[in-house]
Design an enzyme around this catalytic site. Structure first.
Site, mmCIF file in Angstrom:
data_model
loop_
_atom_site.group_PDB
_atom_site.id
_atom_site.type_symbol
_atom_site.label_atom_id
_atom_site.label_comp_id
_atom_site.label_asym_id
_atom_site.label_seq_id
_atom_site.Cartn_x
_atom_site.Cartn_y
_atom_site.Cartn_z
ATOM 1 N N HIS A 66 18.961 15.969 5.182
ATOM 2 C CA HIS A 66 17.856 16.039 6.147
ATOM 3 C C HIS A 66 18.179 15.176 7.350
ATOM 4 C CE1 HIS A 66 17.036 12.889 3.173
ATOM 5 N NE2 HIS A 66 16.499 12.190 4.168
ATOM 6 N N ASN B 289 20.911 9.921 6.851
ATOM 7 C CA ASN B 289 21.476 9.014 5.852
ATOM 8 C C ASN B 289 22.252 9.774 4.783
ATOM 9 O OD1 ASN B 289 20.094 6.873 7.135
ATOM 10 N ND2 ASN B 289 18.248 7.271 5.932
ATOM 11 N N GLN C 26 19.920 6.634 1.835
ATOM 12 C CA GLN C 26 19.429 7.961 1.422
ATOM 13 C C GLN C 26 18.661 7.838 0.113
ATOM 14 O OE1 GLN C 26 22.418 11.030 0.825
ATOM 15 N NE2 GLN C 26 20.883 12.657 0.948
ATOM 16 N N ASP D 200 7.145 13.560 8.053
ATOM 17 C CA ASP D 200 7.486 12.624 6.980
ATOM 18 C C ASP D 200 6.204 12.017 6.411
ATOM 19 O OD1 ASP D 200 10.317 10.773 6.366
ATOM 20 O OD2 ASP D 200 8.374 10.050 5.664
ATOM 21 N N HIS E 93 16.293 12.911 10.217
ATOM 22 C CA HIS E 93 15.044 12.281 10.659
ATOM 23 C C HIS E 93 14.938 12.405 12.180
ATOM 24 C CE1 HIS E 93 14.211 9.829 6.960
ATOM 25 N NE2 HIS E 93 15.509 9.970 6.800
#
Ligand code: 5GP
Ligand code: ZN
Length: 134
Positions: free
Chosen positions: A100, A87, A94, A31, A102
């Protein structure tokens, strides 16, 4: 592939990224704004905006990929724990509309905040929700 989706471009390698893992269906990247050391994102290579649009097969595979990379991160970085966060919708935090997961390694006394104030489950709410599944 969605024309203007940044994660589609990253997942397919059109935009370079710090890639931890890649296979036919997924790319796992670091990230850009990490919550903690090792914060990574599991990106499917085919576009789905969120969990509700994700094909079952991709959903199944995504958790296996998340599990493997999470284990490497936790061990390699000597993390004390790890959160999976996923999310869906702006109300849920989001910001990129490409599904995706995390992977957030956690360290004793870190400053990551994945918590909430516990509420109370009322009888009326419980009944309302249980009815949805009858
Ligand atoms: P969300 O808020 O949608 O659950 O998470 C989006 C995440 O993507 C955020 O943690 C943000 O830091 C990360 N992010 C946004 N744009 C990029 C990018 O271009 N590259 C990478 N590696 N991460 C990004
Ligand atoms: Zn996409």
């Amino acid at each position: 592939m969605e024309e203007n989706c940044i994660f589609c471009k990253i997942a397919r390698g059109e935009i370079p990224s710090a890639t931890l893992y890649e296979d036919e269906d997924f790319r796992v990247i670091l990230d850009l704004g990490p919550a903690s050391k090792g914060h990574a994102l599991v990106l499917p290579k085919t576009h789905a905006a969120n969990l509700f649009e994700l094909p079952d097969e991709t959903a199944q595979k995504a958790l296996v990929v998340a599990k493997r990379v999470a284990a490497c991160l936790k061990e390699g970085l000597h993390a004390d724990g790890l959160n999976l966060v996923q999310n869906n919708g702006a109300a849920a935090g989001q910001t990129v509309d490409h599904f995706h997961i995390h992977l957030i390694p956690r360290y004793q006394n870190d400053t990551v905040n994945v918590t909430w104030q516990p509420g109370e489950l009322s009888e009326a709410e419980k009944e309302e929700i249980l009815k949805l599944f009858q």
